[in-house]
Scaffold this motif. Structure first.
Motif, PDB file in Angstrom:
ATOM      1  N   GLY A 242       0.792  -1.226   0.000  1.00  0.00           N
ATOM      2  CA  GLY A 242       0.000   0.000   0.000  1.00  0.00           C
ATOM      3  C   GLY A 242       0.824   1.276   0.000  1.00  0.00           C
ATOM      4  N   LYS A 243       2.155   1.136  -0.013  1.00  0.00           N
ATOM      5  CA  LYS A 243       3.019   2.325   0.028  1.00  0.00           C
ATOM      6  C   LYS A 243       3.667   2.636  -1.310  1.00  0.00           C
ATOM      7  CE  LYS A 243       3.830   1.894   4.979  1.00  0.00           C
ATOM      8  NZ  LYS A 243       4.828   1.787   6.072  1.00  0.00           N
ATOM      9  N   GLY A 244       3.297   1.883  -2.335  1.00  0.00           N
ATOM     10  CA  GLY A 244       3.784   2.184  -3.683  1.00  0.00           C
ATOM     11  C   GLY A 244       5.123   1.596  -4.044  1.00  0.00           C
ATOM     12  N   VAL A 245       5.734   0.848  -3.137  1.00  0.00           N
ATOM     13  CA  VAL A 245       7.052   0.262  -3.396  1.00  0.00           C
ATOM     14  C   VAL A 245       6.883  -1.219  -3.734  1.00  0.00           C
ATOM     15  CG1 VAL A 245       9.356  -0.196  -2.493  1.00  0.00           C
ATOM     16  CG2 VAL A 245       8.160   1.892  -1.827  1.00  0.00           C
ATOM     17  N   ARG A 246       7.336  -1.596  -4.915  1.00  0.00           N
ATOM     18  CA  ARG A 246       7.195  -2.976  -5.356  1.00  0.00           C
ATOM     19  C   ARG A 246       8.450  -3.782  -5.010  1.00  0.00           C
ATOM     20  NH1 ARG A 246       5.543  -0.753 -11.185  1.00  0.00           N
ATOM     21  NH2 ARG A 246       7.312   0.528 -10.530  1.00  0.00           N
TER      22      ARG A 246
END
Length: 256
Positions: A155-159
């Motif tokens: 949910g924090k945008g870091v893959r």
């Protein structure tokens, strides 16, 4: 090279600005000259060196969107004959190197709300590998660490991506066998890194059949699973050859 290069992005040919780092700066600079990218000294086992590397690259190229961890060393032989120094070196580079890199690179990505952490682990992360006990332990540890980080960063945008190749034709694998899978080229692994950057997935095995095969095998009774893995996975105790001596001496010397 005792430690393979860490790259902030996969390849410049994909339209990315690239910087690479290696514990041997001369080797990194030689590779960088071939690729048309920049090079820096980087010891992944040293958190301060990693932070300095990221600071230099950020100043030179801007915020880091993709960070690829690729450093690794491997000793092959009976587990009881492996020295404590050799075991420690593998843990420091293969496992702590990944942990140090993610701790250094991830916070800025989280703050920006986006980024991609790609780690080149090993099929040894999910397979039993006779003759590579500590190496396999570090790679199992890497996969476990990435699973936990993925859960924390959801949910924090870091893959997060873990690429798990079989045996690759590099100095690290000299004198070993690739078992049922073909011997991979570095270019094949590089292509998987590029593909994962363009189309992110969490777990990628190279070749691709390894992942599904392991999932099916793990559903089978232990005795059958052992026979299946025995046919698929190379026993490096039987396969190892003397050409590993210079390589293993070089990385233990580097860690002193």
């Amino acid at each position: 090279m005792p430690q393979s290069a860490n790259r902030t992005v996969p390849v410049s040919a994909a339209g990315a600005k690239v910087a690479i780092g290696d514990i041997h700066l001369d080797a990194a600079q030689e590779t960088a000259a071939e690729l048309g990218v920049s090079a820096h000294r980087l010891d992944v086992s040293d958190p301060e060196c990693l932070n300095a590397f990221l600071t230099e690259v950020t100043h030179e190229l801007g915020p880091i969107d993709i960070f690829v961890s690729n450093a690794g060393i491997m000793w092959v032989g009976p587990f009881a004959e492996e020295s404590n120094a050799v075991a420690r070196a593998q843990i420091e580079v293969n496992l702590l190197g990944v942990i140090n890199g993610i701790k250094a690179a991830a916070p800025a990505m989280v703050a920006r709300g986006g980024g991609h952490l790609i780690t080149v682990a090993s099929a040894g992360s999910i397979l039993p590998t006779p003759g590579e006990a500590t190496y396999a332990a570090t790679k199992h540890g890497v996969l476990g660490y990435l699973k936990a980080i993925r859960a924390e960063l959801r949910g924090k945008g870091v893959r997060i991506t873990s690429i798990m190749p079989g045996v690759v034709d590099t100095a690290l694998a000299a004198g070993t066998s690739s078992g049922a899978a073909k011997l991979l080229t570095p270019a094949e692994v590089a292509r998987s890194v590029v593909k994962s950057a363009l189309r992110p997935r969490f777990e990628i095995t190279v070749p691709g059949f390894i992942g599904p095969a392991v999932k099916v095998a793990n559903l089978l009774p232990l005795a059958i699973r052992d026979r299946l893995f025995g046919a698929m996975v190379p026993n490096q105790l039987l396969a190892r050859k003397n050409q590993r001596q210079d390589y293993e001496a070089s990385f233990t010397a580097t860690r002193r």
